[in-house]
Enzyme design. Structure first.
Site, PDB file in Angstrom:
ATOM      1  N   CYS A 186       0.820  -1.211   0.000  1.00  0.00           N
ATOM      2  CA  CYS A 186       0.000   0.000   0.000  1.00  0.00           C
ATOM      3  C   CYS A 186       0.850   1.255   0.000  1.00  0.00           C
ATOM      4  CB  CYS A 186      -0.884   0.050   1.243  1.00  0.00           C
ATOM      5  SG  CYS A 186      -1.913  -1.388   1.467  1.00  0.00           S
ATOM      6  N   GLY A 197       0.216   0.112  -5.063  1.00  0.00           N
ATOM      7  CA  GLY A 197      -1.060  -0.588  -4.936  1.00  0.00           C
ATOM      8  C   GLY A 197      -2.002  -0.166  -6.029  1.00  0.00           C
ATOM      9  N   ASN A 220      -0.202   1.465   5.613  1.00  0.00           N
ATOM     10  CA  ASN A 220       0.686   0.660   4.771  1.00  0.00           C
ATOM     11  C   ASN A 220       1.473  -0.254   5.696  1.00  0.00           C
ATOM     12  OD1 ASN A 220       3.878   1.324   3.216  1.00  0.00           O
ATOM     13  ND2 ASN A 220       2.511  -0.377   2.828  1.00  0.00           N
ATOM     14  N   GLY A 221       1.432  -1.545   5.417  1.00  0.00           N
ATOM     15  CA  GLY A 221       2.175  -2.490   6.247  1.00  0.00           C
ATOM     16  C   GLY A 221       1.280  -3.628   6.682  1.00  0.00           C
ATOM     17  N   TYR A 269      13.064  -3.339  -4.818  1.00  0.00           N
ATOM     18  CA  TYR A 269      12.017  -3.432  -5.834  1.00  0.00           C
ATOM     19  C   TYR A 269      10.868  -2.456  -5.657  1.00  0.00           C
ATOM     20  CZ  TYR A 269       7.783  -5.255  -8.040  1.00  0.00           C
ATOM     21  OH  TYR A 269       6.622  -5.361  -8.730  1.00  0.00           O
TER      22      TYR A 269
END
Ligand code: AMP
Length: 490
Positions: free
Chosen positions: A21, A47, A122-123, A262
Site C-alpha cells: 500500500c 497498490g 501501509n504495512g 524493488y
C-alpha cells in the site's frame, strides 16, 4: 534483536490479507483532495487494486473509496468539490487475497466516543489476529477483514479522553510494520512502526504539512522534504502546529530491504538514501559477487534497469535494451494461477533480436521470486539467437516469506527456498546464475558490511531473521476457533 522464521508449513496467503500500500495526507492546504489525488497517483506503483480519500472541512467528514486506479476515480479535477476541506488522507492498496471488496478499501473510518477517526495503513500487523480474537470475544463487530480495523476497535475502547489520545494509545498495542496516516477530529496524525520497517516522510507545501509513503509523492505536488518520521514516532498536526510524540522507545530505523530492491520508485529517497543509486550500486556489487564473461548486459525492465546499468558499468560491458516492455499489461506477479502468470510474462516482455543474436547475454533482474519471469526470459533470449544466457539477481536468494506488507508467496512457492543455485540455474535453463550477497546488499544500501555494529535492514527474506516477533504465527497452529470471515461485498 532478531526473531527466527516461523516453521514450515505456514502459508500466509491462506489466512492473511497481504497488502502492499501507499499513504498520503495533507493538513492545511485548500482543496486538499486535489493534492491527495496527485500524491496517490505518484504512489500508484504501491497498490493498484483500490484507492480512497477522506477529507474534513472543519465540520464534516467526506469519504470516497473505490476499487481500481487513482486515475479512474480522482482525475477529473472535481475531487475537491466532492471532498472539500483543507485536511485529508488517502490510500492506495494492493491485496492478493480474494477479499478485494469495497469494505476492505481504505481509509477505514469509525465514530468513537469524542469524535471520528479515519485511518489509512501501509504495512502488516503481526499480532492483529490475536488482538482481533480478543476484541471479538469481548463483543466487537468487525466490518472488514483488514488488520487495520483492529486499530479503530482498540481506539474505540480506550479509556483516554480525546479521540486522538485514544488513537495514540492503540499504537502501543499493535506490532509489526505500519506507516499510518489518520484524521482525528480535523487533526492529522502520522505514525511509523517502532522499527521503521515501512517508510513515511514529512513534507511542507507553503506551510501545509504533507505525509507520504515516499518522497516521489512530495515531488509531484512541489512539496519540500522535511524529514523521515522516526521509528516509534507519531506526529500530530493541527492549526497550532506540529507536535511529535513517542509511542515506542528510540531505536535506529531498520527499513525494509525490499523497498530499496524493488518496491519503492527509483526517484524516491528512503532514510536519506536514493533508491536509484542504491539499485545501481546493487548492480556494481552484483558484478563483484557474480562476474561473467559476456558480450552484453540486458536489464529485465523496468525493475532490473538501474542494477543492470551498475553491473554493465562495473563489468565494462555494453548495456542494451534487449527486452522491450509492454506498458499496458498489469503486474504479472499477482495473477492467481501459474498459467496466467506465464501468459502475463509473455505479454509483458518481448525480445529485441538485433542486440541479442549471436551474443553471450547476461540478464539482470531485481529479484527471482517464483522464477516465472526469469524462466520465460531466458527462453526468449535463446529464441532470439543468444549463444549463451546468464542470469543475475540483484538481490540475494529469497528464501523466507514477508509478514510486513510486501506481497511474497509462501515458502513452498519461493524458488530459492526449494532449490540451490545450481538447481535453479538448470530449472531456468541458464548457462549460469548468480545472486547479490547479503553483504553486497548492505554495501549497496548502507555503504557498510553487515555486522552487529552497523545499521540494519529488515532483511528476513534472505536471512530468515525477522525484525519483530511474529505473535500471530506463534499461535497459528492451535488457532481453531477464530472468527470466520465473511467474504461479501458491501
Ligand atoms: P517471479 O517471476 O515470480 O520470479 O518474480 C520476480 C519478478 O517479479 C521480478 O521481475 C520482480 O521485479 C517482480 N517482483 C518481485 N517481488 C514482487 C512483489 N512483491 N510484487 C510484485 N512483483 C514483484
Amino acid at each position: 534483536m532478531r526473531f527466527p522464521a516461523p516453521p514450515l508449513p505456514y502459508d500466509p496467503v491462506s489466512d492473511h490479507l497481504r497488502e502492499e500500500c501507499g499513504v498520503f495526507a495533507v493538513h492545511g492546504a485548500d482543496q486538499s483532495a486535489l493534492l491527495i489525488a496527485l500524491g496517490l497517483h505518484a504512489l500508484q506503483h504501491r497498490g493498484q487494486e483500490s484507492c480512497g480519500i477522506v477529507t474534513h472541512d472543519g465540520s464534516r467528514v467526506y469519504a470516497e473509496r473505490h476499487l481500481g486506479l487513482v486515475g479512474e476515480h480522482f482525475a477529473d479535477g472535481e475531487t475537491h468539490h466532492r471532498l472539500p476541506g483543507a485536511v485529508g488522507i488517502g490510500h492506495v492498496r494492493y491485496s492478493t487475497q480474494g477479499a478485494t471488496v469495497i469494505r476492505n478499501v481504505q481509509p477505514l473510518y469509525a465514530d468513537v466516543r469524542g469524535g471520528g477517526i479515519a485511518v489509512a495503513h501501509n504495512g502488516n500487523l503481526t499480532n492483529s489476529r490475536i488482538l482481533r480474537d480478543e476484541l471479538v470475544a469481548s463483543g466487537a463487530i468487525f466490518q472488514s477483514t483488514s488488520d487495520t480495523e483492529v486499530i479503530l476497535q482498540i481506539a474505540a475502547r480506550s479509556e483516554r479522553a480525546s479521540a486522538s489520545n485514544r488513537f495514540l494509545s492503540a499504537l502501543k498495542q499493535i506490532e509489526g510494520a505500519f506507516a499510518l496516516v489518520a484524521l482525528v477530529n480535523g487533526k492529522l496524525i502520522g505514525a511509523r512502526d517502532p522499527y521503521g520497517i515501512r517508510p513515511l516522510v514529512l513534507g511542507d507545501l507553503d506551510g501545509a504539512a504533507i505525509l507520504a509513503s515516499e518522497t516521489c509523492a512530495l515531488d509531484v505536488i512541489g512539496a519540500k522534504y522535511v524529514r523521515d518520521i522516526e521509528p516509534g514516532e507519531a506526529i500530530i498536526v493541527d492549526e497550532t502546529g506540529t507536535v511529535s510524540e513517542r509511542f515506542a522507545p528510540v531505536r535506529a530505523a531498520r527499513p525494509c530491504a525490499f523497498e530499496y530492491i524493488y518496491f519503492a520508485r527509483p526517484d524516491s529517497m528512503i532514510a536519506g538514501i536514493s533508491v536509484y543509486e542504491a539499485r545501481k550500486e546493487m548492480g556494481r556489487q552484483l558484478f563483484r559477487d557474480a562476474p561473467a564473461d559476456v558480450d552484453v548486459v540486458i536489464p529485465v525492465p523496468d525493475s532490473g534497469v538501474p542494477a543492470a546499468l551498475g553491473y554493465a558499468q562495473a563489468a565494462g560491458v555494453p548495456y542494451e535494451m534487449g527486452i522491450i516492455r509492454g506498458h499496458y499489461v498489469g503486474r504479472t506477479f499477482i495473477q492467481p494461477t501459474q498459467a496466467k502468470r506465464d501468459l502475463g510474462v509473455r505479454r509483458k516482455h518481448s525480445a529485441n533480436p538485433p542486440v541479442i543474436k549471436g551474443k553471450r547475454v547476461l540478464l539482470v533482474d531485481d529479484s527471482i521470486v517464483r522464477g516465472t519471469t526469469s524462466r520465460k526470459i531466458v527462453d526468449m533470449m535463446r529464441d532470439a539467437g543468444a549463444t549463451e544466457v546468464h542470469f543475475r539477481s540483484a538481490c540475494p536468494p529469497i528464501k523466507f516469506p514477508d509478514f510486513y506488507g510486501i506481497d511474497m508467496p509462501s515458502r513452498d512457492e519461493l524458488m530459492a527456498s526449494l532449490q540451490n543455485c545450481d538447481e535453479m540455474a538448470r530449472a531456468l535453463k541458464a548457462d549460469s546464475l548468480g545472486f547479490l550477497s547479503v553483504d553486497g546488499l548492505y554495501q549497496a544500501v548502507l555503504g557498510a558490511a553487515r555486522n552487529a555494529d552497523t545499521p540494519q535492514l529488515a532483511d528476513h527474506y534472505f536471512t530468515g531473521e525477522y525484525t519483530t516477533r511474529l505473535a500471530d504465527h506463534e499461535r497459528a497452529a492451535s488457532d481453531k476457533d477464530r472468527q470466520l470471515s465473511l467474504l461479501v461485498d458491501a
